[in-house]
Scaffold this motif. Structure first.
Motif, mmCIF file in Angstrom:
data_model
loop_
_atom_site.group_PDB
_atom_site.id
_atom_site.type_symbol
_atom_site.label_atom_id
_atom_site.label_comp_id
_atom_site.label_asym_id
_atom_site.label_seq_id
_atom_site.Cartn_x
_atom_site.Cartn_y
_atom_site.Cartn_z
ATOM 1 N N PRO A 34 0.819 -1.206 0.000
ATOM 2 C CA PRO A 34 0.000 0.000 0.000
ATOM 3 C C PRO A 34 0.861 1.268 0.000
ATOM 4 O O PRO A 34 0.555 2.229 -0.702
ATOM 5 N N VAL A 53 -5.864 4.723 -0.019
ATOM 6 C CA VAL A 53 -5.239 3.578 -0.700
ATOM 7 C C VAL A 53 -5.621 2.282 0.024
ATOM 8 O O VAL A 53 -6.057 1.309 -0.600
ATOM 9 N N TYR A 54 -5.490 2.286 1.337
ATOM 10 C CA TYR A 54 -5.851 1.088 2.120
ATOM 11 C C TYR A 54 -7.311 0.710 1.901
ATOM 12 O O TYR A 54 -7.641 -0.456 1.697
ATOM 13 N N LEU A 57 -7.902 -0.674 -1.594
ATOM 14 C CA LEU A 57 -7.356 -2.024 -1.761
ATOM 15 C C LEU A 57 -8.248 -3.058 -1.083
ATOM 16 O O LEU A 57 -8.453 -4.157 -1.590
#
Ligand SMILES: [Zn+2]
Ligand SMILES: [Zn+2]
Length: 143
Positions: A34, A53-54, A57
């Motif tokens: 990440p 981003v986390y 994902l």
């Protein structure tokens, strides 16, 4: 692969951070953490936060759009996933990550494990590691 369409099918929009993350993963030939995805997005002038981003994902993993891979240098990396049953090969020298089709000939192993343990198995994680063709050539030259 049309990501817009895939997300639409799930009733999701291809938002700016989602597009940025997909484009980073599309250009990568190794799995990316990440943090690495975040850094590459920033390098491409995409203003997205690490938290986003986390979150993205996590969502993509749930949707089967990305797959988590145990990389050689990055313990936890992400790669784009093709639909259906696939596994990954990781080069232990350069971390190149290649997808291949999952085959069903694990069924005799699974039956064996079920008999031995009494578990009902409904999922598996399988990944191979080795030396990619490029790294094999480099090793040959050195010798
Ligand atoms: Zn390699
Ligand atoms: Zn499999």
């Amino acid at each position: 692969m049309d990501w817009q369409e895939k997300l639409n099918q799930k009733g999701l929009r291809l938002t700016h951070p989602r597009r940025a993350i997909i484009s980073v993963l599309e250009r990568a030939d190794t799995s990316l953490s990440p943090q690495a995805i975040h850094q590459r997005s920033l390098d491409a002038n995409e203003e997205i936060g690490l938290v986003s981003v986390y979150r993205t994902l996590e969502l993509f993993t749930e949707l089967g759009l990305v797959r988590r891979v145990h990389g050689h240098s990055e313990c936890q990396g992400y790669v784009l996933a093709s639909p259906g049953h696939h596994h990954h090969l990781v080069c232990h020298s350069c971390d190149a990550t290649v997808e291949f089709s999952g085959v069903e000939d694990l069924s005799s192993l699974i039956t064996h494990i079920e008999e031995e343990t009494g578990f009902t198995i409904n999922e598996h994680l399988l990944q191979f590691s080795g030396l990619c063709p490029d790294c094999q050539r480099k090793t040959d030259i050195r010798d």
